[in-house]
Design a protein around this motif. Structure first.
Motif, PDB file in Angstrom:
ATOM      1  N   GLN B   2       0.748  -1.138  -0.005  1.00 16.87           N
ATOM      2  CA  GLN B   2       0.060   0.123  -0.068  1.00 16.87           C
ATOM      3  C   GLN B   2       0.818   1.326   0.055  1.00 16.87           C
ATOM      4  O   GLN B   2       2.096   1.516   0.503  1.00 16.87           O
ATOM      5  CB  GLN B   2      -0.945  -0.097   1.307  1.00 16.87           C
ATOM      6  N   SER B   3       0.384   2.195  -0.620  1.00 12.53           N
ATOM      7  CA  SER B   3       1.245   3.547  -0.550  1.00 12.53           C
ATOM      8  C   SER B   3       0.227   4.771  -1.126  1.00 12.53           C
ATOM      9  O   SER B   3      -0.715   4.543  -1.606  1.00 12.53           O
ATOM     10  CB  SER B   3       2.323   3.532  -1.742  1.00 12.53           C
ATOM     11  N   TYR B  25      -3.720   7.085  -4.288  1.00 13.20           N
ATOM     12  CA  TYR B  25      -3.324   5.783  -3.268  1.00 13.20           C
ATOM     13  C   TYR B  25      -3.494   4.477  -4.006  1.00 13.20           C
ATOM     14  O   TYR B  25      -3.847   4.235  -5.071  1.00 13.20           O
ATOM     15  CB  TYR B  25      -4.520   5.797  -2.459  1.00 13.20           C
ATOM     16  N   SER B  26      -2.493   3.504  -3.497  1.00 13.64           N
ATOM     17  CA  SER B  26      -2.616   2.072  -3.925  1.00 13.64           C
ATOM     18  C   SER B  26      -2.950   1.341  -2.696  1.00 13.64           C
ATOM     19  O   SER B  26      -2.542   1.225  -1.694  1.00 13.64           O
ATOM     20  CB  SER B  26      -1.031   1.839  -4.486  1.00 13.64           C
ATOM     21  N   TYR B  27      -4.132   0.743  -2.995  1.00 10.99           N
ATOM     22  CA  TYR B  27      -4.708   0.000  -1.858  1.00 10.99           C
ATOM     23  C   TYR B  27      -5.918  -1.170  -2.251  1.00 10.99           C
ATOM     24  O   TYR B  27      -6.653  -0.873  -3.177  1.00 10.99           O
ATOM     25  CB  TYR B  27      -5.409   0.650  -0.698  1.00 10.99           C
ATOM     26  N   PRO B  31     -10.843   1.751   0.597  1.00  8.22           N
ATOM     27  CA  PRO B  31      -9.739   2.396   1.450  1.00  8.22           C
ATOM     28  C   PRO B  31     -10.476   3.348   2.600  1.00  8.22           C
ATOM     29  O   PRO B  31     -11.632   3.896   2.226  1.00  8.22           O
ATOM     30  CB  PRO B  31      -8.953   3.473   0.708  1.00  8.22           C
ATOM     31  N   SER B  72      -8.162   5.827  -8.464  1.00 10.49           N
ATOM     32  CA  SER B  72      -7.499   5.853  -7.126  1.00 10.49           C
ATOM     33  C   SER B  72      -6.939   7.131  -6.577  1.00 10.49           C
ATOM     34  O   SER B  72      -5.799   7.312  -6.160  1.00 10.49           O
ATOM     35  CB  SER B  72      -6.133   4.825  -7.310  1.00 10.49           C
ATOM     36  N   VAL B  93      -4.185   7.076   4.144  1.00 10.53           N
ATOM     37  CA  VAL B  93      -4.940   5.996   4.101  1.00 10.53           C
ATOM     38  C   VAL B  93      -4.947   5.051   5.392  1.00 10.53           C
ATOM     39  O   VAL B  93      -3.837   4.586   5.855  1.00 10.53           O
ATOM     40  CB  VAL B  93      -4.341   5.025   2.981  1.00 10.53           C
ATOM     41  N   GLU B  95      -5.380   1.453   6.962  1.00 10.57           N
ATOM     42  CA  GLU B  95      -5.492   0.059   6.066  1.00 10.57           C
ATOM     43  C   GLU B  95      -6.535  -0.799   6.735  1.00 10.57           C
ATOM     44  O   GLU B  95      -6.521  -2.031   6.227  1.00 10.57           O
ATOM     45  CB  GLU B  95      -4.039  -0.529   6.644  1.00 10.57           C
TER      46      GLU B  95
END
Lengths: 113, 112
Positions: B2-3, B25-27, B31, B72, B93, B95
């Motif tokens: 995740q980032s 975001y990367s999830y 999120p 995203s 974000v 998690e």
């Protein structure tokens, strides 16, 4: 008013010395966190605690230690093993597992003498 | 992994102009998204949050943000910036565990 209190606001460390940063909350939150903030790097997680007497290492735990003996308190010790301690340290708490916002203290700025 | 990415390190706008701060975001799952503001030497203050439902969320100080799943993104906006809005802004974000991921921040400068 409920909130998070960090003390002291400024702290100076001598070579080879351990120093402890205080964090107290009266929000009745289970989770508490310590972050380190350096210019241009955002917030990096040092340690977090989900519940009393339990805590987990974050991304940059080396050279730091914590305790969680009371729900309200989560002190951070910067040990002599932390060779680059100069930074702004933020304590936070939250009432849930990532689905609740964090509440932050006003920070402690640590410098080396 | 995740980032959270905030592509703009610095943004300068004139007072009264509109503002948009970007956050990607990367999830894997839905999120929990947050925007915080930080004044120099202070802690972070929550501006707004998104958990589910309406993708346009309103926050304090006249800020709003829109969640776009297809992109995203969770960009922060304000129609008319005030000089007091000069600060650093962080996107984060949650998690769903007890960890949060923060972007590296965008520093906003407001010209009089």
């Amino acid at each position: 008013d409920g909130g998070i209190t960090q003390s002291p606001k400024y702290l100076f460390r001598k070579e080879g010395q351990n120093v402890t940063l205080s964090c107290e909350q009266n929000l009745n939150h289970d989770a508490m966190y310590w972050y380190r903030q350096d210019p241009g790097q955002g917030l990096r997680l040092i340690y977090y605690s989900q519940i009393v007497n339990d805590f987990q290492k974050g991304d940059i735990a080396e050279g730091y230690s914590v305790s969680r003996e009371k729900k309200e308190s989560f002190p951070l010790t910067v040990t002599s093993a932390q060779k680059n301690p100069t930074a702004f340290y933020l304590c936070a708490s939250s009432g849930g597992a990532g689905n609740q916002p964090q509440h932050f203290g006003d920070g402690t700025r640590l410098s080396i003498l | 992994a995740q980032s959270v990415t905030q592509p703009d390190i610095h943004i300068t706008v004139s007072e009264g102009a509109s503002l948009e701060l970007r956050c990607n975001y990367s999830y894997g799952a839905t999120p929990y998204l947050f925007w915080y503001v930080q004044s120099p030497g202070q802690g972070l203050q929550l501006l707004l949050k998104y958990f589910s439902g309406d993708t346009l969320v309103q926050g304090i100080k006249g800020f709003e943000a829109e969640f776009k799943r297809s992109q995203s993104s969770f960009n922060l906006r304000k129609p008319s910036v005030h000089w007091s809005d000069a600060a650093e802004y962080f996107c984060a974000v949650g998690e769903g565990t007890y960890k949060y991921i923060f972007g590296t921040g965008t520093r906003l400068k407001v010209l009089a």
